[in-house]
Scaffold this active site. Structure first.
Site, PDB file in Angstrom:
ATOM      1  N   SER A  87      -5.413 -47.447  17.950  1.00 31.95           N
ATOM      2  CA  SER A  87      -5.639 -48.743  17.298  1.00 31.95           C
ATOM      3  C   SER A  87      -4.416 -49.629  17.179  1.00 31.95           C
ATOM      4  CB  SER A  87      -6.157 -48.522  15.870  1.00 31.95           C
ATOM      5  OG  SER A  87      -7.318 -47.767  15.866  1.00 31.95           O
ATOM      6  N   THR A 189      -6.032 -50.980  12.095  1.00 27.37           N
ATOM      7  CA  THR A 189      -4.845 -51.844  12.075  1.00 27.37           C
ATOM      8  C   THR A 189      -3.855 -51.231  11.105  1.00 27.37           C
ATOM      9  OG1 THR A 189      -6.245 -53.803  12.292  1.00 27.37           O
ATOM     10  CG2 THR A 189      -4.053 -54.161  11.382  1.00 27.37           C
ATOM     11  N   THR A 207      -1.780 -54.434  15.602  1.00 25.26           N
ATOM     12  CA  THR A 207      -3.014 -53.794  16.087  1.00 25.26           C
ATOM     13  C   THR A 207      -3.180 -54.021  17.576  1.00 25.26           C
ATOM     14  OG1 THR A 207      -5.412 -53.612  15.708  1.00 25.26           O
ATOM     15  CG2 THR A 207      -4.505 -55.822  15.738  1.00 25.26           C
ATOM     16  N   ARG A 217      -9.146 -62.259  23.401  1.00 23.19           N
ATOM     17  CA  ARG A 217      -9.660 -62.246  22.009  1.00 23.19           C
ATOM     18  C   ARG A 217      -8.507 -61.956  21.058  1.00 23.19           C
ATOM     19  NH1 ARG A 217      -9.463 -58.220  17.688  1.00 23.19           N
ATOM     20  NH2 ARG A 217     -11.259 -58.556  16.342  1.00 23.19           N
ATOM     21  N   VAL A 218      -8.399 -62.723  19.991  1.00 25.45           N
ATOM     22  CA  VAL A 218      -7.379 -62.483  18.963  1.00 25.45           C
ATOM     23  C   VAL A 218      -8.100 -62.241  17.647  1.00 25.45           C
ATOM     24  CG1 VAL A 218      -5.482 -63.520  17.668  1.00 25.45           C
ATOM     25  CG2 VAL A 218      -5.648 -63.882  20.135  1.00 25.45           C
ATOM     26  N   ASP A 220      -7.762 -60.847  13.340  1.00 27.23           N
ATOM     27  CA  ASP A 220      -7.143 -61.355  12.113  1.00 27.23           C
ATOM     28  C   ASP A 220      -5.678 -60.969  11.966  1.00 27.23           C
ATOM     29  OD1 ASP A 220      -8.011 -58.653  11.877  1.00 27.23           O
ATOM     30  OD2 ASP A 220      -7.752 -58.759   9.703  1.00 27.23           O
ATOM     31  N   THR A 240      -7.666 -54.604   7.191  1.00 25.72           N
ATOM     32  CA  THR A 240      -8.044 -53.843   8.378  1.00 25.72           C
ATOM     33  C   THR A 240      -9.562 -53.909   8.476  1.00 25.72           C
ATOM     34  OG1 THR A 240      -7.956 -51.698   9.506  1.00 25.72           O
ATOM     35  CG2 THR A 240      -8.038 -51.643   7.105  1.00 25.72           C
ATOM     36  N   GLY A 241     -10.061 -53.753   9.672  1.00 29.21           N
ATOM     37  CA  GLY A 241     -11.508 -53.835   9.874  1.00 29.21           C
ATOM     38  C   GLY A 241     -11.807 -54.839  10.960  1.00 29.21           C
ATOM     39  N   GLY A 243     -11.814 -57.980  12.534  1.00 32.69           N
ATOM     40  CA  GLY A 243     -11.033 -59.174  12.256  1.00 32.69           C
ATOM     41  C   GLY A 243     -11.866 -60.431  12.118  1.00 32.69           C
TER      42      GLY A 243
END
Ligand code: GLY
Length: 339
Positions: A87, A189, A207, A217-218, A220, A240-241, A243
């Site tokens: 990750s 992350t 991350t 793709r970007v 959070d 985290t999670g 984004g």
């Protein structure tokens, strides 16, 4: 020692003396009845059990005379260096074209400074590139080819575009994808926050993002106020999670703003999740988690589901804790994001 200013901070026994936070470990209950731990800084909090060695590195750097920025950068580099971590760093799950794209940011409470990079391929330590963006340019964020050129010109350490293990998994995924059978795997992350003994707040986040994402793709994590936010008058928060479910709501910024209004870190994390769930068509089915600390040496975390694991380290202990959830649904043994 002359007491320049002595402020009792909420119900904890931590006080500001000669510009330094001092006092004994104390706990109190917030309005939800949750016990709020408070410790004497240095205090480091980060996401997931893999954050614990990063926290410990951050403390070591600080004790060795490093600055708060050195500490958060070096701490996050520990996780970025672990090529078995799917990750974070170059061991991460690649994007759909088979190449790992990394996102990272760093923030300094003093001066309210920030640096960030996104979609960086082939460099081992995006958090360090983000720091140089902050320190050596008039910009906050560089992405893709521009970030890579910037890193190349400064001689940053390179690495594989994907590890052999992740390449093999990606090839399997691609074949299954062609047969429309395989979902993307979890991703996590590292978001790491530090409160120094002098009461300054620093943070960093890194991350490889959503596994097999559309290239470019970007999430959070490199977005200031999304995956990380620090305000030197209040504290800091990180996420985290998934984004997409954080960045649409300026999640970390909102946690810090709730702390500014007087909430404890755990209350602020929960309030942010409740706010997001109240606006989102998916309600609590969002797979997001926050960690936070405040200037009083208090810390906490919360997730949409229960049992999100986070790491806390200070002079007295270094441990992995489980957070409360906005819902009772367990996050599961591996944590991460259910896509
Ligand atoms: N939270 C990391 C990401 O979604 O990219």
């Amino acid at each position: 020692m002359e007491i320049a200013r002595r402020t009792f901070l909420g119900s904890s026994l931590v006080a500001l003396v000669d510009g330094k936070l001092t006092g004994s470990t104390a706990t109190a209950a917030d309005s939800t009845g949750t016990v709020i731990p408070a410790v004497r800084p240095p205090l480091v909090i980060s996401t997931w059990p893999f954050g614990k060695p990063s926290n410990e590195k951050a403390l070591e750097v600080l004790k060795g005379g490093g600055t708060g920025l050195d500490a958060v950068e070096q701490g996050v580099r520990v996780t970025e260096s672990d090529l078995t971590n799917p990750s974070v760093g170059l061991g991460g799950i690649p994007a759909a074209h088979g190449v790992v794209q990394l996102d990272a940011c760093i923030m300094s409470g003093p001066g309210h400074k920030a640096g960030s990079v996104a979609a960086v391929e082939g460099f081992a330590h995006p958090v360090s590139i983000a720091r140089r963006v902050m320190e050596e340019t008039r910009h906050v964020m560089l992405v893709g080819d521009g970030a890579q050129d910037f890193a190349r010109e400064r001689g940053f350490e390179k690495g594989p575009k994907v590890t052999p293990g992740q390449k093999a998994a990606w090839e399997k995924w691609r074949k299954a994808q062609a047969a429309e059978k395989k979902k993307a795997p979890n991703h996590d992350t590292i978001a790491l926050l530090l409160l120094t003994p002098s009461g300054d707040v620093f943070g960093a986040c890194s991350t490889s993002g959503w596994g097999y994402k559309i290239p470019g793709r970007v999430g959070d994590s490199p977005i200031i106020g999304g995956g990380l936010y620090v305000d030197n008058t209040v504290g800091g928060a990180g996420a985290t999670g998934i984004g997409e479910n954080v960045m649409r709501y300026c999640g970390s910024f909102l946690v810090v703003e709730f702390m500014r209004q007087g909430m404890s870190p755990v209350e602020a994390c929960l309030a942010t999740i409740h706010r997001i769930a109240s606006l989102d068509p998916k309600g609590y089915d969002l797979s997001i988690n926050f960690v936070a600390l405040d200037k009083k040496g208090r810390y906490g975390a919360a997730g949409t589901g229960s049992g999100f694991q986070y790491a806390v380290s200070c002079d007295e202990f270094s441990k992995v804790l489980q957070s409360p959830g906005a819902t009772a649904k367990p996050i599961g043994p591996t944590g991460g994001n259910r896509l």
